[in-house]
Design an enzyme around this catalytic site. Structure first.
Site, PDB file in Angstrom:
ATOM      1  CE  LYS A 161     -11.678  -7.281   1.299  1.00 13.36           C
ATOM      2  NZ  LYS A 161     -10.423  -6.622   0.916  1.00 13.36           N
ATOM      3  CB  SER A 173      -4.244  -6.624   4.489  1.00 15.19           C
ATOM      4  OG  SER A 173      -3.946  -5.337   4.033  1.00 15.19           O
ATOM      5  CG  HIS A 232      -1.942  -0.963   1.346  1.00 15.16           C
ATOM      6  ND1 HIS A 232      -2.067  -1.827   2.403  1.00 15.16           N
ATOM      7  CD2 HIS A 232      -2.959  -1.264   0.504  1.00 15.16           C
ATOM      8  CE1 HIS A 232      -3.136  -2.602   2.224  1.00 15.16           C
ATOM      9  NE2 HIS A 232      -3.684  -2.289   1.072  1.00 15.16           N
ATOM     10  NE  ARG A 271      -2.665  -7.205  -4.723  1.00 14.53           N
ATOM     11  CZ  ARG A 271      -3.436  -7.597  -3.716  1.00 14.53           C
ATOM     12  NH1 ARG A 271      -2.925  -7.719  -2.527  1.00 14.53           N
ATOM     13  NH2 ARG A 271      -4.705  -7.873  -3.902  1.00 14.53           N
TER      14      ARG A 271
END
Ligand code: PNS
Length: 163
Positions: A42, A130, A18, A92
């Site tokens: 989430k 994460s 990040h 990514r």
């Protein structure tokens, strides 16, 4: 007029990936506001306010300053409120693409003037998330290469472990 971008995410917690994307975005805009989302899809490990504090601590650790806010609504409404012309998202791998593409196009439909800008983190961060950091750390792996030291401390504290 100031060219301002929002960098939204769950940041549960912020990782070096990040920070890498954020530093790249800061080279492109006058201001990049980090927007920590409630994200009800989430089940976060850290509360929204704690995630926000941890982003601020990570900023201090890498020697930058900037606005960090929390939000619990539509990203595009936040972009209007902050007069942001762009939303930054890190990409990514191909696996990120489908969700990001859908979100970018929905956001464009809601507000055609706000562009989504995808930035690629450094290749050393492409496998970082994460979730994977939390899994690695929870199972006793070394997470120090992947997150700022303040996050290592916060995770261990959250899991009730001494460092
Ligand atoms: O770090 P994440 O979990 O990938 O971040 C996703 C996030 C929080 C940026 C995204 O879910 C979001 O923007 N949520 C706010 C609600 C919203 O505007 N959704 C998109 C249009 S319905």
């Amino acid at each position: 007029m100031k060219r301002r971008a929002l960098y939204p995410g769950s940041f549960d917690p912020i990782t070096n990936g990040h920070l890498d994307v954020l530093l790249r975005a800061r080279n492109l805009f006058d201001e990049v506001v980090v927007a920590v989302a409630a994200n009800h899809n989430k089940k976060p490990l850290f509360s929204m306010d704690r995630r926000c504090e941890l982003v601020e601590e990570a900023f201090a650790e890498v020697g930058i300053s900037g606005r960090v806010i929390v939000f619990d609504g539509l990203l595009i409404d936040l972009a209007k409120e902050y007069e942001a012309c762009a939303v930054i998202r890190g990409i990514r791998a191909v696996s990120d693409f489908e969700f990001e593409f859908q979100m970018a196009l929905m956001n464009r439909k809601l507000s055609p003037t706000v562009e989504t800008i995808f930035l690629m983190p450094h290749e050393t961060c492409t496998y970082l998330s994460s979730s994977i950091v939390k899994e690695l750390g929870r199972l006793g792996g070394d997470i120090t290469p992947f997150v700022p030291a303040c996050i290592v401390r916060a995770l261990h504290k959250q899991w009730g472990r001494a460092l």
